[in-house]
Design a protein around this motif. Structure first.
Motif: not given
Length: 148
Positions: A8-10, A72-75, A93-96
Motif C-alpha cells: 500500500x505504501x509503495x 487501476x484500483x489500489x486497495x 477518492x479514498x476509503x478512509x
C-alpha cells in the motif's frame, strides 16, 4: 498483513509521483517564487466554507464537466484522470480518512497543488484549482517539492 501495508505504501508513493508528473507535465508554468511554495489552506473570497462533503469520482467529474478515465484500483482508493476545456486534473477518492492523509503526506514531497475535500483530492495547477474550489469546496494545499 505487513506485506499489504508495504504494498500500500509503495502504491501510494507511485501514485504520488504520477500525480506530481501530471501536474508538472501539463502546467507549463514558470517556477513559483519561494513565498508561493508553502502549504496553505487559505482560499479566495466567496469560496465555499466548511468541510467539502464526500463525493465519488463520478460526482466530482460531473460537477467539473468531464468524463473520468479510471486508473487501476489500489486497495484503499480510486484514481482517475479528467480533462476539461480548461485543463487536466487527477481525481482521487479514498476509503478512509487515514488513507487520504497518508496519500497526501507522501504526495506533497513531490510538490504540486491539491484541492482536498472529505476523502477526495483533486490534483492540478493552482490556477485551475482556485476556481474549482468555488464549486467543490475543500482546502487548497500547495506543496514545495524541495521541502523535507
Amino acid at each position: 498483513m505487513l506485506h499489504r501495508r508495504r504494498r500500500s505504501k509503495v502504491v501510494v508513493t507511485v501514485a504520488a509521483g504520477l500525480a506530481a508528473s501530471l501536474v508538472t507535465g501539463c502546467s507549463g508554468d514558470e517556477p513559483r517564487p519561494a513565498s508561493a511554495r508553502s502549504s496553505t489552506s487559505a482560499g479566495p473570497v466567496g469560496a465555499r466554507s466548511g468541510p467539502a462533503p464526500f463525493m465519488s469520482i463520478e460526482q466530482l467529474a460531473a460537477t467539473m464537466g468531464c468524463t473520468p478515465s479510471l486508473r487501476g484500483r489500489p486497495a484503499d482508493y480510486r484514481q482517475a484522470v479528467c480533462v476539461t476545456a480548461t485543463g487536466k486534473y487527477m481525481l482521487n477518492t479514498f476509503d478512509t480518512d487515514k488513507g487520504q492523509q497518508d496519500w497526501l503526506r507522501h504526495s506533497q514531497m513531490y510538490g504540486g497543488a491539491y484541492l482536498v475535500g472529505t476523502r477526495w483530492i483533486v490534483v492540478s495547477t493552482p490556477q485551475l484549482l482556485q476556481p474549482l474550489r468555488n464549486r467543490l469546496g475543500g482546502r487548497l494545499h500547495i506543496a514545495d517539492s524541495s521541502s523535507p
